[in-house]
Design an enzyme around this catalytic site. Structure first.
Site, PDB file in Angstrom:
ATOM      1  N   HIS A 171      -1.133 -21.381  -0.548  1.00  0.00           N
ATOM      2  CA  HIS A 171       0.237 -20.626  -0.175  1.00  0.00           C
ATOM      3  C   HIS A 171       0.836 -19.919  -1.291  1.00  0.00           C
ATOM      4  O   HIS A 171       1.596 -19.039  -1.427  1.00  0.00           O
ATOM      5  CB  HIS A 171       1.112 -21.184   0.783  1.00  0.00           C
ATOM      6  CG  HIS A 171       0.531 -21.021   2.493  1.00  0.00           C
ATOM      7  ND1 HIS A 171      -0.685 -21.675   2.587  1.00  0.00           N
ATOM      8  CD2 HIS A 171       0.809 -20.508   3.395  1.00  0.00           C
ATOM      9  CE1 HIS A 171      -1.003 -21.846   3.590  1.00  0.00           C
ATOM     10  NE2 HIS A 171      -0.151 -20.871   4.545  1.00  0.00           N
ATOM     11  N   LEU A 198      11.678   1.310   6.859  1.00  0.00           N
ATOM     12  CA  LEU A 198      11.094   1.648   5.719  1.00  0.00           C
ATOM     13  C   LEU A 198      11.439   2.953   5.210  1.00  0.00           C
ATOM     14  O   LEU A 198      11.880   3.841   6.217  1.00  0.00           O
ATOM     15  CB  LEU A 198       9.351   1.995   5.853  1.00  0.00           C
ATOM     16  CG  LEU A 198       8.536   2.420   4.849  1.00  0.00           C
ATOM     17  CD1 LEU A 198       8.701   1.233   3.647  1.00  0.00           C
ATOM     18  CD2 LEU A 198       7.274   3.010   4.751  1.00  0.00           C
ATOM     19  N   LYS A 220       6.693  -1.985   1.803  1.00  0.00           N
ATOM     20  CA  LYS A 220       5.374  -1.365   2.515  1.00  0.00           C
ATOM     21  C   LYS A 220       4.384  -2.217   2.200  1.00  0.00           C
ATOM     22  O   LYS A 220       3.418  -2.105   1.475  1.00  0.00           O
ATOM     23  CB  LYS A 220       5.302   0.023   2.035  1.00  0.00           C
ATOM     24  CG  LYS A 220       4.354   0.790   2.688  1.00  0.00           C
ATOM     25  CD  LYS A 220       4.113   2.149   2.421  1.00  0.00           C
ATOM     26  CE  LYS A 220       3.283   3.094   3.237  1.00  0.00           C
ATOM     27  NZ  LYS A 220       3.783   3.212   4.509  1.00  0.00           N
ATOM     28  N   ARG A 265      -7.628 -20.479  -2.249  1.00  0.00           N
ATOM     29  CA  ARG A 265      -6.726 -20.123  -1.259  1.00  0.00           C
ATOM     30  C   ARG A 265      -5.431 -21.166  -1.373  1.00  0.00           C
ATOM     31  O   ARG A 265      -5.809 -22.502  -1.321  1.00  0.00           O
ATOM     32  CB  ARG A 265      -7.292 -20.185   0.203  1.00  0.00           C
ATOM     33  CG  ARG A 265      -6.363 -19.984   1.089  1.00  0.00           C
ATOM     34  CD  ARG A 265      -7.112 -19.887   2.703  1.00  0.00           C
ATOM     35  NE  ARG A 265      -6.501 -19.301   3.597  1.00  0.00           N
ATOM     36  CZ  ARG A 265      -5.150 -20.031   4.326  1.00  0.00           C
ATOM     37  NH1 ARG A 265      -4.905 -21.217   3.844  1.00  0.00           N
ATOM     38  NH2 ARG A 265      -4.723 -19.511   5.096  1.00  0.00           N
ATOM     39  N   ARG A 275       7.906   4.276  -4.902  1.00  0.00           N
ATOM     40  CA  ARG A 275       8.093   2.860  -3.860  1.00  0.00           C
ATOM     41  C   ARG A 275       7.055   2.137  -3.869  1.00  0.00           C
ATOM     42  O   ARG A 275       7.351   0.725  -3.655  1.00  0.00           O
ATOM     43  CB  ARG A 275       7.926   3.822  -2.327  1.00  0.00           C
ATOM     44  CG  ARG A 275       8.190   2.939  -0.963  1.00  0.00           C
ATOM     45  CD  ARG A 275       8.283   3.582  -0.014  1.00  0.00           C
ATOM     46  NE  ARG A 275       6.943   4.398   0.379  1.00  0.00           N
ATOM     47  CZ  ARG A 275       6.820   4.986   1.452  1.00  0.00           C
ATOM     48  NH1 ARG A 275       7.693   5.247   2.364  1.00  0.00           N
ATOM     49  NH2 ARG A 275       5.649   5.313   1.590  1.00  0.00           N
ATOM     50  N   TYR A 296       0.834  -1.133  -0.050  1.00  0.00           N
ATOM     51  CA  TYR A 296       0.126   0.061  -0.019  1.00  0.00           C
ATOM     52  C   TYR A 296       0.666   1.316  -0.075  1.00  0.00           C
ATOM     53  O   TYR A 296       2.107   1.348   0.138  1.00  0.00           O
ATOM     54  CB  TYR A 296      -1.054   0.025   1.183  1.00  0.00           C
ATOM     55  CG  TYR A 296      -0.236   0.279   2.567  1.00  0.00           C
ATOM     56  CD1 TYR A 296      -0.281   1.571   3.034  1.00  0.00           C
ATOM     57  CD2 TYR A 296       0.513  -0.753   3.390  1.00  0.00           C
ATOM     58  CE1 TYR A 296       0.469   1.890   4.356  1.00  0.00           C
ATOM     59  CE2 TYR A 296       1.123  -0.362   4.449  1.00  0.00           C
ATOM     60  CZ  TYR A 296       1.137   0.949   4.950  1.00  0.00           C
ATOM     61  OH  TYR A 296       1.656   1.320   6.132  1.00  0.00           O
ATOM     62  N   GLU A 312      12.366   2.356  14.260  1.00  0.00           N
ATOM     63  CA  GLU A 312      11.279   3.135  13.798  1.00  0.00           C
ATOM     64  C   GLU A 312      10.287   3.230  14.294  1.00  0.00           C
ATOM     65  O   GLU A 312       9.714   2.388  15.344  1.00  0.00           O
ATOM     66  CB  GLU A 312      10.981   3.040  12.225  1.00  0.00           C
ATOM     67  CG  GLU A 312      10.474   1.747  11.822  1.00  0.00           C
ATOM     68  CD  GLU A 312      10.207   1.511  10.299  1.00  0.00           C
ATOM     69  OE1 GLU A 312      10.227   2.432   9.516  1.00  0.00           O
ATOM     70  OE2 GLU A 312      10.133   0.333   9.934  1.00  0.00           O
TER      71      GLU A 312
END
Length: 287
Positions: free
Chosen positions: A102, A207, A149, A100, A52, A33, A182
């Site tokens: 993995h 990040l 992120k 579903r 990014r 995101y 952070e």
């Protein structure tokens, strides 16, 4: 008016927006995101945020959901449709919807894209900055790839909740060596007694914040002393000033770490000057 969201090719009422139960972001946190600030009708540092986003997607082997130009146009449409002049626009890309399992789904599975926008009152941020905020410290317990992120934010959620329960704005993660990495949603900074600005290197362990990069640009322009290195909790407690940076907070002064007052207990001069300069240095693009 009703808020509007963009969900996989459609603009829909926010209250009715939904994704499939087998979206891999929902089931595996298999997505990334970005959040851009909207300031006075301008998107702040869009280029850097999209750079990014593309890097995060590459690191996870997820395709861009569309061209960058098309994505940029949808960002603007969502901001316009929600009449946001000051606020944030949020974009999330996942590996898509698939049975579903993995392992990755078939290569032709389209990535899923959601974009939302909401207003934020600038006065609230300014009031917080005038008073300064408190942070607590918590043990670092996240995976090693926090430079991506991703939407896998459960450790951050728990840390932020612990901060709220303690009456603080943010939680700083602290590694096994006692060094601050952070915050739960911010980068961490201090200003030493000899006026040197310090923040942890972004090569690994944190990040690479966009607001962080703008602050580095401001530091260079202003000719301030800067040292990109880890700092300890004890050093933070002894600092002249401390602050956090993020698109949602800009440059926000920290006046307390755990039970220790930072400096004189008021927002520092260097911190407030950086906050004042921020939008003069950041990249602004019209909605």
């Amino acid at each position: 008016m009703s808020r509007i969201a963009y969900v996989n090719g459609r603009y829909v009422r926010h209250a009715e927006a939904a994704v499939h139960i087998e979206d891999r972001g929902y089931q595996f946190a298999d997505g990334v995101y970005e959040v851009c600030e909207i300031w006075q009708g301008k998107i702040v540092d869009e280029r850097r945020h999209l750079d990014r986003l593309e890097r995060s997607l590459r690191e996870l082997s997820i395709r861009m959901p569309m061209s960058r130009a098309a994505l940029s146009q949808i960002l603007r449409q969502v901001v316009r449709k929600n009449l946001v002049r000051d606020g944030i626009v949020y974009m999330q890309v996942t590996r898509g919807v698939a049975r579903r399992d993995h392992v990755f789904p078939p290569a032709d599975t389209p990535p899923a894209l959601v974009i939302t926008a909401k207003p934020v009152r600038p006065a609230a941020g300014e009031k917080a900055a005038e008073q300064g905020v408190a942070v607590i410290t918590v043990p670092e317990n996240r995976w090693d790839r926090v430079d991506i992120k991703t939407v896998g934010l459960l450790p951050n959620v728990l840390a932020k909740q612990k901060a709220r329960e303690a009456g603080a704005k943010e939680a700083w993660f602290v590694d096994a060596d006692g060094m601050v990495t952070e915050g739960g949603s911010t980068n961490a900074w201090i200003v030493t007694r000899d006026n040197c600005l310090v923040t942890r290197p972004a090569q690994s362990g944190i990040l690479k914040g966009i607001t962080r990069q703008v602050v580095l640009d401001m530091i260079e322009r202003a000719g301030l002393t800067f040292d990109e290195r880890p700092f300890s909790v004890e050093e933070a407690r002894q600092a002249k000033e401390a602050f956090i940076t993020a698109a949602s907070t800009l440059v926000m002064p920290v006046v307390r770490v755990d039970d220790t007052t930072i400096g004189n207990g008021h927002p520092g001069e260097t911190t407030m000057e950086l906050r004042k300069m921020f939008h003069k240095v950041s990249e602004l693009s019209s909605v």
